[in-house]
Structure formats: structure tokens, C-alpha cells
Scaffold this motif. Structure first.
Motif, PDB file in Angstrom:
ATOM      1  N   UNK A  23       0.817  -1.206   0.000  1.00  0.00           N
ATOM      2  CA  UNK A  23       0.000   0.000   0.000  1.00  0.00           C
ATOM      3  C   UNK A  23       0.856   1.264   0.000  1.00  0.00           C
ATOM      4  N   UNK A  24       1.911   1.269   0.809  1.00  0.00           N
ATOM      5  CA  UNK A  24       2.796   2.435   0.835  1.00  0.00           C
ATOM      6  C   UNK A  24       3.557   2.592  -0.479  1.00  0.00           C
ATOM      7  N   UNK A  25       3.946   1.476  -1.085  1.00  0.00           N
ATOM      8  CA  UNK A  25       4.603   1.551  -2.390  1.00  0.00           C
ATOM      9  C   UNK A  25       3.653   2.113  -3.432  1.00  0.00           C
ATOM     10  N   UNK A  26       2.372   1.734  -3.357  1.00  0.00           N
ATOM     11  CA  UNK A  26       1.368   2.276  -4.271  1.00  0.00           C
ATOM     12  C   UNK A  26       1.222   3.779  -4.085  1.00  0.00           C
ATOM     13  N   UNK A  27       1.226   4.241  -2.838  1.00  0.00           N
ATOM     14  CA  UNK A  27       1.175   5.685  -2.578  1.00  0.00           C
ATOM     15  C   UNK A  27       2.359   6.378  -3.239  1.00  0.00           C
ATOM     16  N   UNK A  28       3.547   5.764  -3.138  1.00  0.00           N
ATOM     17  CA  UNK A  28       4.721   6.346  -3.766  1.00  0.00           C
ATOM     18  C   UNK A  28       4.601   6.402  -5.281  1.00  0.00           C
ATOM     19  N   UNK A  29       4.046   5.356  -5.898  1.00  0.00           N
ATOM     20  CA  UNK A  29       3.876   5.341  -7.352  1.00  0.00           C
ATOM     21  C   UNK A  29       2.907   6.424  -7.815  1.00  0.00           C
ATOM     22  N   UNK A  30       1.811   6.575  -7.083  1.00  0.00           N
ATOM     23  CA  UNK A  30       0.861   7.645  -7.412  1.00  0.00           C
ATOM     24  C   UNK A  30       1.533   9.007  -7.239  1.00  0.00           C
ATOM     25  N   UNK A  31       2.359   9.128  -6.190  1.00  0.00           N
ATOM     26  CA  UNK A  31       3.089  10.374  -5.980  1.00  0.00           C
ATOM     27  C   UNK A  31       4.043  10.679  -7.123  1.00  0.00           C
ATOM     28  N   UNK A  32       4.743   9.655  -7.632  1.00  0.00           N
ATOM     29  CA  UNK A  32       5.629   9.845  -8.778  1.00  0.00           C
ATOM     30  C   UNK A  32       4.833  10.302 -10.001  1.00  0.00           C
ATOM     31  N   UNK A  33       3.702   9.643 -10.240  1.00  0.00           N
ATOM     32  CA  UNK A  33       2.882  10.006 -11.393  1.00  0.00           C
ATOM     33  C   UNK A  33       2.352  11.429 -11.276  1.00  0.00           C
ATOM     34  N   UNK A  34       1.880  11.795 -10.086  1.00  0.00           N
ATOM     35  CA  UNK A  34       1.348  13.136  -9.883  1.00  0.00           C
ATOM     36  C   UNK A  34       2.449  14.187  -9.972  1.00  0.00           C
ATOM     37  N   UNK A  35       3.599  13.914  -9.356  1.00  0.00           N
ATOM     38  CA  UNK A  35       4.711  14.856  -9.407  1.00  0.00           C
ATOM     39  C   UNK A  35       5.242  15.041 -10.815  1.00  0.00           C
ATOM     40  N   UNK A  36       5.260  13.970 -11.613  1.00  0.00           N
ATOM     41  CA  UNK A  36       5.708  14.078 -12.999  1.00  0.00           C
ATOM     42  C   UNK A  36       4.785  14.986 -13.802  1.00  0.00           C
ATOM     43  N   UNK A  37       3.471  14.774 -13.655  1.00  0.00           N
ATOM     44  CA  UNK A  37       2.508  15.575 -14.417  1.00  0.00           C
ATOM     45  C   UNK A  37       2.534  17.036 -13.991  1.00  0.00           C
ATOM     46  N   UNK A  38       2.527  17.283 -12.684  1.00  0.00           N
ATOM     47  CA  UNK A  38       2.547  18.669 -12.198  1.00  0.00           C
ATOM     48  C   UNK A  38       3.855  19.350 -12.585  1.00  0.00           C
ATOM     49  N   UNK A  39       4.979  18.627 -12.481  1.00  0.00           N
ATOM     50  CA  UNK A  39       6.261  19.212 -12.849  1.00  0.00           C
ATOM     51  C   UNK A  39       6.326  19.611 -14.309  1.00  0.00           C
ATOM     52  N   UNK A  40       5.629  18.876 -15.170  1.00  0.00           N
ATOM     53  CA  UNK A  40       5.628  19.199 -16.594  1.00  0.00           C
ATOM     54  C   UNK A  40       4.642  20.307 -16.949  1.00  0.00           C
ATOM     55  N   UNK A  41       3.566  20.418 -16.185  1.00  0.00           N
ATOM     56  CA  UNK A  41       2.525  21.380 -16.521  1.00  0.00           C
ATOM     57  C   UNK A  41       2.740  22.753 -15.895  1.00  0.00           C
TER      58      UNK A  41
END
Length: 265
Positions: free
Chosen positions: A164-182
Motif C-alpha cells: 500500500x505504501x509503495x502504491x502511494x509512492x507510485x501515485x506520488x511519482x505520477x502526480x509529481x511528474x505531471x505537475x512538474x511538466x505542466x
């Protein structure tokens, strides 16, 4: 004179094995991060330190009701307030670490990336290389939190809690990637990422139903079930969280491809 850059890049790629291009781009990303190793250590250990201090200074006897899923329906369990708070602190720490690392990795060097595109690298080579490095950072930060988390909080399933914590980290990576690009400026991007994690924690601690509409909700529900419900089935939440991450990664690739695209002159 008109120069068709995209055609030239495509001709070069046909002569390059894809795995070699990705491997080379990954090595470049690792070397870039190694030059900034103090920042990486700070992003991993600072949230863990905040979690540890907050947990040890919390009330150890107060019991609160917590809404958890037992695999079929939602129930109310009586749990220690300190343990319940610890779950959200762990989610806050891992989500901030993963999303900040992603934002930091994907933002710089767009001019250099376009030059790499010119010599034959595809958008997916360059983005995949950064995501591989980010997955390593996420796995390390999750392992650090689990080392601290497991001795302090009584967990019904350590394996499911780690997933579950690893899943939180993966979602965080995905969200941070999108926000960082936008988002063009780093300060605004950072505030958005902190707000997403902070609002999630505030709504979850208050028991508000609006929490389910935020990106970290599946991972949090899986973590609560793993911590407080013996034998709980969290497949639904892990699958939903993985779907969230895939959608965010897909959107990130669209933006990344456009940002690194070779335009005709």
C-alpha cells in the motif's frame, strides 16, 4: 532552407536498439542525480524524521473510531489515535518524497533533451529512463518508512502495508511528474504537491467522504485495511490506485512528448 528534424531523428533511431537507448538515458539520469545526492537524501530522510518525531510525541492511549474496509464493506474499528495518525503521516511522507523527486527529475534540461531527440532518442526512451530512477527512489523511501513503521505500529499484514505504501509512492511519482511538466515554476508546483498530500491527510483524519475523490485514497484505504483488519482483501484498492497511476503517467507522456518534440523549420 527547410530541415525535417523529425525525419532525421527517425532515421537515427532505426539504427539504434531501443534497449540501448533507454539504458544510456537511464545511466545519464543516474549520474545527474548522483551530483545532487544531498537533495535526494534530504527528500528521503526528512519526511521520515518528521514521522518519527510526530509519532513519539503523540498520545499513546486515546482510542478513536476509524472507517476501514474488510474486503466487502466498510466497518468502524476502534484503533489507537496514534496508530491512525501514523498511517497518514507515513502517506504524507512517502507522497511528498515521491512527488518532489519526480518534479525535480523531469523539469530540468529540456534544451539538452531536444538535442538527444535530434540524435535519435525517442520521447519514451528519455521519460522511461527518468521513471526507472524514480521507481528506485520510491522503493528506497518506502523501505526506510517500513523500517521505522513496523516496530511502532501494530500491523495485521506487513506485506500488504508495504504494498500500500509503495502504491502511494507510485501515485506520488505520477502526480509529481505531471505537475512538474505542466506548472512552469517550481515554487507553484511544490505548493500544489504539498496541498494534495496535506488536504488528503486533513480530510482523512476528519473522516470526510470527500477524501475518496483525491488521488492517494486507494493506497490509504489499502493501508488502513492491512493495518487494522486481519485477512482483509485489498486487491480492489491496489488495482484502483494502479489505474490512477497509469492514467497520470499516460497524461505525463503526452505532455512530455510535446515538450521534447522536434519541430520543423
Amino acid at each position: 532552407m527547410t530541415v525535417r528534424l523529425e525525419s532525421a531523428a527517425s532515421d537515427t533511431v532505426r539504427d539504434t536498439r531501443p534497449y540501448r537507448a533507454t539504458r544510456t538515458a537511464t545511466r545519464m539520469s543516474v549520474l545527474e542525480l548522483l551530483r545532487r545526492w544531498p537533495s535526494m537524501l534530504f527528500m528521503i530522510f526528512m519526511p521520515a524524521s518528521y514521522f518519527l518525531v510526530s509519532y513519539l510525541t503523540s498520545d499513546a492511549v486515546t482510542v478513536v473510531p476509524a472507517k476501514v474496509y474488510d474486503g466487502a464493506a466498510q466497518t468502524v474499528a476502534q484503533v489507537l489515535d496514534r496508530d491512525f495518525k501514523a498511517l497518514y503521516l507515513a502517506v504524507l511522507g512517502i507522497s511528498v518524497t515521491a512527488s518532489f523527486a519526480a518534479m525535480t527529475v523531469v523539469r530540468p534540461g529540456m534544451t539538452a533533451l531536444r538535442r538527444l531527440r535530434l540524435v535519435g532518442y525517442r520521447a519514451h526512451h528519455l521519460l522511461s529512463a527518468r521513471l526507472y530512477v524514480l521507481l528506485i527512489i520510491t522503493a528506497v523511501s518506502t523501505a526506510v518508512f517500513m523500517v521505522i513503521f513496523v516496530p511502532l505500529v501494530t500491523l495485521r499484514s506487513v506485506a500488504l502495508a508495504g504494498a500500500a505504501l509503495l502504491l502511494v509512492g507510485l501515485v506520488g511519482v505520477a502526480l509529481g511528474t505531471l505537475v512538474g511538466l505542466l506548472v512552469p515554476r517550481e515554487f507553484e508546483a511544490s505548493m500544489l504537491l504539498v496541498a494534495a498530500a496535506g488536504v488528503q491527510m486533513a480530510l482523512g483524519r476528519a473522516g470526510a467522504d470527500a477524501e475518496r475523490f483525491l488521488p492517494y485514497w486507494p493506497g490509504i484505504e489499502a493501508l488502513k485495511s492491512a493495518a487494522f483488519v486481519p485477512g482483509a482483501d485489498v486487491t480492489r484498492f491496489l488495482g484502483l490506485g494502479a489505474l490512477y497511476a497509469m492514467v497520470l503517467f499516460g497524461l505525463s507522456y503526452i505532455v512530455w512528448n510535446r515538450r521534447t518534440r522536434l519541430w520543423r523549420r
